[in-house]
Enzyme design. Structure first.
Site, PDB file in Angstrom:
ATOM      1  N   LYS A  28       1.868  -3.389   7.443  1.00 30.04           N
ATOM      2  CA  LYS A  28       2.027  -3.584   5.999  1.00 30.04           C
ATOM      3  C   LYS A  28       3.474  -3.309   5.577  1.00 30.04           C
ATOM      4  O   LYS A  28       3.998  -3.970   4.678  1.00 30.04           O
ATOM      5  CB  LYS A  28       1.074  -2.658   5.225  1.00 30.04           C
ATOM      6  CG  LYS A  28      -0.392  -3.017   5.325  1.00 30.04           C
ATOM      7  CD  LYS A  28      -0.748  -4.346   4.662  1.00 30.04           C
ATOM      8  CE  LYS A  28      -0.658  -4.311   3.152  1.00 30.04           C
ATOM      9  NZ  LYS A  28      -1.132  -5.585   2.543  1.00 30.04           N
ATOM     10  N   THR A  58       0.828  -1.214   0.000  1.00 25.69           N
ATOM     11  CA  THR A  58       0.000   0.000   0.000  1.00 25.69           C
ATOM     12  C   THR A  58       0.858   1.258   0.000  1.00 25.69           C
ATOM     13  O   THR A  58       1.999   1.238   0.483  1.00 25.69           O
ATOM     14  CB  THR A  58      -0.925   0.007   1.237  1.00 25.69           C
ATOM     15  OG1 THR A  58      -1.531   1.294   1.369  1.00 25.69           O
ATOM     16  CG2 THR A  58      -0.156  -0.267   2.524  1.00 25.69           C
ATOM     17  N   ASP A  59       0.283   2.367  -0.482  1.00 27.22           N
ATOM     18  CA  ASP A  59       1.012   3.642  -0.439  1.00 27.22           C
ATOM     19  C   ASP A  59       1.182   4.128   1.001  1.00 27.22           C
ATOM     20  O   ASP A  59       2.009   5.006   1.268  1.00 27.22           O
ATOM     21  CB  ASP A  59       0.308   4.718  -1.287  1.00 27.22           C
ATOM     22  CG  ASP A  59      -1.098   5.078  -0.819  1.00 27.22           C
ATOM     23  OD1 ASP A  59      -1.613   4.425   0.117  1.00 27.22           O
ATOM     24  OD2 ASP A  59      -1.691   6.011  -1.403  1.00 27.22           O
ATOM     25  N   GLU A  60       0.414   3.552   1.943  1.00 32.48           N
ATOM     26  CA  GLU A  60       0.516   4.009   3.337  1.00 32.48           C
ATOM     27  C   GLU A  60       1.877   3.695   3.950  1.00 32.48           C
ATOM     28  O   GLU A  60       2.218   4.252   4.992  1.00 32.48           O
ATOM     29  CB  GLU A  60      -0.609   3.417   4.191  1.00 32.48           C
ATOM     30  CG  GLU A  60      -1.960   3.909   3.749  1.00 32.48           C
ATOM     31  CD  GLU A  60      -3.051   3.789   4.802  1.00 32.48           C
ATOM     32  OE1 GLU A  60      -2.744   3.672   5.997  1.00 32.48           O
ATOM     33  OE2 GLU A  60      -4.219   3.835   4.396  1.00 32.48           O
ATOM     34  N   TYR A  87      -1.681  -0.223  11.366  1.00 31.04           N
ATOM     35  CA  TYR A  87      -1.962  -0.878  10.076  1.00 31.04           C
ATOM     36  C   TYR A  87      -0.799  -0.687   9.104  1.00 31.04           C
ATOM     37  O   TYR A  87      -0.246  -1.647   8.564  1.00 31.04           O
ATOM     38  CB  TYR A  87      -3.254  -0.325   9.450  1.00 31.04           C
ATOM     39  CG  TYR A  87      -3.366  -0.630   7.969  1.00 31.04           C
ATOM     40  CD1 TYR A  87      -3.628  -1.917   7.515  1.00 31.04           C
ATOM     41  CD2 TYR A  87      -3.174   0.368   7.000  1.00 31.04           C
ATOM     42  CE1 TYR A  87      -3.703  -2.213   6.161  1.00 31.04           C
ATOM     43  CE2 TYR A  87      -3.247   0.090   5.643  1.00 31.04           C
ATOM     44  CZ  TYR A  87      -3.513  -1.199   5.225  1.00 31.04           C
ATOM     45  OH  TYR A  87      -3.571  -1.490   3.877  1.00 31.04           O
TER      46      TYR A  87
HETATM   47  P1  NAD Z   1     -10.606  -6.242   2.803  1.00 29.46           P
HETATM   48  O1  NAD Z   1     -10.545  -6.003   4.272  1.00 29.46           O
HETATM   49  O2  NAD Z   1     -11.836  -5.852   2.047  1.00 29.46           O
HETATM   50  O3  NAD Z   1     -10.395  -7.813   2.527  1.00 29.46           O
HETATM   51  C1  NAD Z   1      -9.436  -8.575   3.210  1.00 29.46           C
HETATM   52  C2  NAD Z   1      -9.750 -10.062   2.983  1.00 29.46           C
HETATM   53  O4  NAD Z   1      -8.714 -10.818   3.611  1.00 29.46           O
HETATM   54  C3  NAD Z   1     -11.082 -10.508   3.597  1.00 29.46           C
HETATM   55  O5  NAD Z   1     -11.783 -11.338   2.697  1.00 29.46           O
HETATM   56  C4  NAD Z   1     -10.647 -11.311   4.833  1.00 29.46           C
HETATM   57  O6  NAD Z   1     -11.550 -12.348   5.174  1.00 29.46           O
HETATM   58  C5  NAD Z   1      -9.306 -11.871   4.368  1.00 29.46           C
HETATM   59  N1  NAD Z   1      -8.412 -12.194   5.488  1.00 29.46           N
HETATM   60  C6  NAD Z   1      -8.130 -11.417   6.574  1.00 29.46           C
HETATM   61  N2  NAD Z   1      -7.293 -12.070   7.400  1.00 29.46           N
HETATM   62  C7  NAD Z   1      -7.018 -13.271   6.819  1.00 29.46           C
HETATM   63  C8  NAD Z   1      -6.199 -14.381   7.178  1.00 29.46           C
HETATM   64  N3  NAD Z   1      -5.503 -14.391   8.318  1.00 29.46           N
HETATM   65  N4  NAD Z   1      -6.147 -15.437   6.340  1.00 29.46           N
HETATM   66  C9  NAD Z   1      -6.867 -15.443   5.175  1.00 29.46           C
HETATM   67  N5  NAD Z   1      -7.665 -14.444   4.808  1.00 29.46           N
HETATM   68  C10 NAD Z   1      -7.739 -13.361   5.601  1.00 29.46           C
HETATM   69  O7  NAD Z   1      -9.316  -5.562   2.195  1.00 29.46           O
HETATM   70  P2  NAD Z   1      -9.086  -4.857   0.774  1.00 29.46           P
HETATM   71  O8  NAD Z   1      -9.470  -3.429   0.881  1.00 29.46           O
HETATM   72  O9  NAD Z   1      -9.657  -5.711  -0.282  1.00 29.46           O
HETATM   73  O10 NAD Z   1      -7.489  -4.900   0.694  1.00 29.46           O
HETATM   74  C11 NAD Z   1      -6.828  -5.997   0.084  1.00 29.46           C
HETATM   75  C12 NAD Z   1      -5.327  -5.767   0.127  1.00 29.46           C
HETATM   76  O11 NAD Z   1      -5.007  -4.574  -0.572  1.00 29.46           O
HETATM   77  C13 NAD Z   1      -4.783  -5.579   1.547  1.00 29.46           C
HETATM   78  O12 NAD Z   1      -3.529  -6.234   1.607  1.00 29.46           O
HETATM   79  C14 NAD Z   1      -4.617  -4.072   1.691  1.00 29.46           C
HETATM   80  O13 NAD Z   1      -3.578  -3.764   2.590  1.00 29.46           O
HETATM   81  C15 NAD Z   1      -4.256  -3.691   0.255  1.00 29.46           C
HETATM   82  N6  NAD Z   1      -4.614  -2.320  -0.164  1.00 29.46           N
HETATM   83  C16 NAD Z   1      -5.887  -1.852  -0.016  1.00 29.46           C
HETATM   84  C17 NAD Z   1      -6.226  -0.585  -0.490  1.00 29.46           C
HETATM   85  C18 NAD Z   1      -7.641  -0.044  -0.375  1.00 29.46           C
HETATM   86  O14 NAD Z   1      -7.872   1.113  -0.715  1.00 29.46           O
HETATM   87  N7  NAD Z   1      -8.613  -0.831   0.065  1.00 29.46           N
HETATM   88  C19 NAD Z   1      -5.243   0.200  -1.099  1.00 29.46           C
HETATM   89  C20 NAD Z   1      -3.943  -0.296  -1.223  1.00 29.46           C
HETATM   90  C21 NAD Z   1      -3.649  -1.566  -0.762  1.00 29.46           C
HETATM   91  O1  TDX Z   2     -15.966   7.660   8.781  1.00 27.22           O
HETATM   92  C1  TDX Z   2     -14.942   8.073   8.200  1.00 27.22           C
HETATM   93  N1  TDX Z   2     -14.751   9.426   8.078  1.00 27.22           N
HETATM   94  C2  TDX Z   2     -13.644   9.973   7.476  1.00 27.22           C
HETATM   95  O2  TDX Z   2     -13.506  11.203   7.389  1.00 27.22           O
HETATM   96  C3  TDX Z   2     -13.936   7.188   7.641  1.00 27.22           C
HETATM   97  C4  TDX Z   2     -14.098   5.695   7.748  1.00 27.22           C
HETATM   98  C5  TDX Z   2     -12.833   7.750   7.034  1.00 27.22           C
HETATM   99  N2  TDX Z   2     -12.677   9.100   6.970  1.00 27.22           N
HETATM  100  C6  TDX Z   2     -11.461   9.660   6.312  1.00 27.22           C
HETATM  101  C7  TDX Z   2     -10.147   9.077   6.806  1.00 27.22           C
HETATM  102  C8  TDX Z   2      -9.265   9.144   5.571  1.00 27.22           C
HETATM  103  O3  TDX Z   2      -8.653  10.423   5.485  1.00 27.22           O
HETATM  104  O4  TDX Z   2     -11.537   9.317   4.925  1.00 27.22           O
HETATM  105  C9  TDX Z   2     -10.237   8.984   4.399  1.00 27.22           C
HETATM  106  C10 TDX Z   2     -10.291   7.569   3.842  1.00 27.22           C
HETATM  107  O5  TDX Z   2     -10.443   6.687   4.947  1.00 27.22           O
HETATM  108  P1  TDX Z   2     -10.491   5.087   4.751  1.00 27.22           P
HETATM  109  O6  TDX Z   2     -11.565   4.755   3.769  1.00 27.22           O
HETATM  110  O7  TDX Z   2     -10.543   4.461   6.108  1.00 27.22           O
HETATM  111  O8  TDX Z   2      -9.096   4.795   3.998  1.00 27.22           O
HETATM  112  P2  TDX Z   2      -7.568   5.096   4.403  1.00 27.22           P
HETATM  113  O9  TDX Z   2      -7.404   5.264   5.855  1.00 27.22           O
HETATM  114  O10 TDX Z   2      -7.092   6.213   3.512  1.00 27.22           O
HETATM  115  O11 TDX Z   2      -6.878   3.693   3.977  1.00 27.22           O
HETATM  116  C11 TDX Z   2      -7.231   3.038   2.727  1.00 27.22           C
HETATM  117  O12 TDX Z   2      -6.251   3.252   1.740  1.00 27.22           O
HETATM  118  C12 TDX Z   2      -5.017   2.579   1.848  1.00 27.22           C
HETATM  119  C13 TDX Z   2      -7.446   1.538   2.926  1.00 27.22           C
HETATM  120  O13 TDX Z   2      -8.417   1.309   3.929  1.00 27.22           O
HETATM  121  C14 TDX Z   2      -6.168   0.823   3.238  1.00 27.22           C
HETATM  122  O14 TDX Z   2      -6.381  -0.581   3.350  1.00 27.22           O
HETATM  123  C15 TDX Z   2      -5.191   1.094   2.124  1.00 27.22           C
HETATM  124  O15 TDX Z   2      -3.945   0.510   2.403  1.00 27.22           O
END
Ligand code: NAD
Ligand code: TDX
Length: 339
Positions: free
Chosen positions: A157, A125-127, A153
């Protein structure tokens, strides 16, 4: 080719499985997912009967189970999406983040090593880069930006990301890493900003905005992320890290207002709540490397992607209403009670 996709019952992994089976129908896809609160088998119901698809309920930290599945299915490639993914939950309780995100990653890579150095891709992730100041729009994250994390988190990562690089250097494991910005699109769990705001708008509930809503995120439509991962897995250089992002920076408050207007609701629903602890100010990805090396560019413009996403949540109310009526209610009450 047999591809293991971990975390495939979640948001991005689920979208990736749909994308992969459509683009590469000759491949066999095996999904490994523990089905935590974030995993939802309904997301995979359209492919459950596909003879080239297998779902396996398994924890990526379960060494014996993981090694057994490698023995039985002999994967050519592993793509690790599985993670605890929500920053706010990591602030409440970091332990499971360390377990799944770090130990789980190590377990999957140990199995790759034990079964003939299987090709491994880590969805990072970019985080991991921490944040950028709001008053320096000229700054972007490149692959050379130092790792500098803020939340439990992102630290977990980053630990995983570094471990993947260590397995390459130490053991020669053939790895790649993608570091993507914020995704949005169908099947995203409604704890994350965009689906939370859509669901609350549709239910005429308050829209919680942290702080003043001025934090900036770089939003990418989930299918563009799936395409980037597929390209990296097939054509990326082994041992390399690729940033993935859309040059689409937006302030949280502007996203919230856009959704309100699209759904013809009132801005009176906006409720400013206490800020997230350690809240990252701005994320912004420089995707030059993946563009120059692999020809990747985001294809979905934000105006189109957000419309498609809102339409999906309108058409699939059952998918998210089931989630918000269950155990998730307890989480929501706890997190937003003192808003
Ligand atoms: P999500 O929380 O929607 O899904 C995570 C999945 O992983 C779920 O289905 C959960 O059941 C499964 N899981 C959790 N723990 C597990 C374990 N111990 N064994 C097997 N399965 C397990 O997450 P997402 O938003 O789809 O993110 C997927 C990946 O992408 C993550 O690695 C996250 O860090 C990365 N990522 C997410 C974003 C974003 O904006 N959502 C951005 C950049 C990177
Ligand atoms: O209720 C809310 N109110 C609010 O203002 C929530 C849930 C979030 N926020 C803000 C926090 C952040 O600045 O919105 C922005 C986005 O929040 P999230 O959706 O929780 O995402 P973020 O924290 O940016 O992280 C996401 O991007 C990187 C994903 O959840 C991560 O898994 C990924 O790695």
């Amino acid at each position: 080719m047999t591809v293991f996709v971990t975390g495939g019952a979640g948001f991005i992994g689920g979208n990736f499985i749909h994308y992969h089976l459509a683009q590469h129908p000759e491949d066999r896809v095996v999904c490994i997912d523990k089905l935590t609160y974030a995993g939802n088998l309904t997301t995979l119901s359209p492919v459950m009967d596909n003879p080239n698809f297998l779902f396996c309920k398994l924890d990526i930290c379960d060494r014996e189970g993981v090694f057994g599945l490698f023995e039985a299915e002999k994967p050519d490639t592993v793509i690790n999406f599985a993670a605890e993914s929500h920053v706010d939950r990591s602030i409440e309780d970091p332990g499971i983040f360390l377990q799944t995100n770090i130990i789980g990653t190590a377990t999957m890579m140990d199995a790759c090593r034990a079964f003939g150095n299987v090709r491994y891709h880590q969805v990072s992730t970019d985080e991991v880069y921490g944040d950028l100041p709001l008053d320096r729009p000229d700054l972007f994250f490149t692959e050379k930006t130092p790792i500098h994390t803020s939340s439990p988190y992102s630290s977990s990562k980053a630990g995983a990301d570094l471990l993947v690089q260590a397995y390459h250097r130490t053991y020669g494991l053939p790895i790649t890493i993608s570091r993507c910005s914020n995704n949005y699109g169908p099947y995203q769990f409604p704890e994350k900003l965009i689906p939370l705001i859509i669901a609350n708008c549709l239910n005429n509930q308050p829209l919680p905005v942290y702080g003043e809503g001025l934090n900036v995120r770089d939003w990418l439509y989930v299918e563009d992320h799936c395409k980037a991962i597929d390209l990296i897995v097939r054509k990326g250089r082994i041992g390399e890290v690729y940033n993935v992002g859309g040059h689409n920076e937006m302030r949280n408050i502007d996203i919230v207002k856009l959704i309100i207007h699209d759904l013809r609701k009132s801005e009176d629903l906006i409720t400013f709540v206490a800020d997230r602890k350690g809240h990252d100010l701005r994320y912004a990805i420089d995707p030059t490397k993946i563009h120059n090396e692999l020809g990747w560019l985001p294809e979905t413009k934000f105006q189109d992607g957000i419309k498609k996403t809102i339409a999906w949540y309108l058409e699939n109310r059952n998918w998210w209403e089931e989630i918000i009526s269950g155990e998730y209610q307890n989480y929501y009450q706890k997190m937003y009670a003192n808003g």
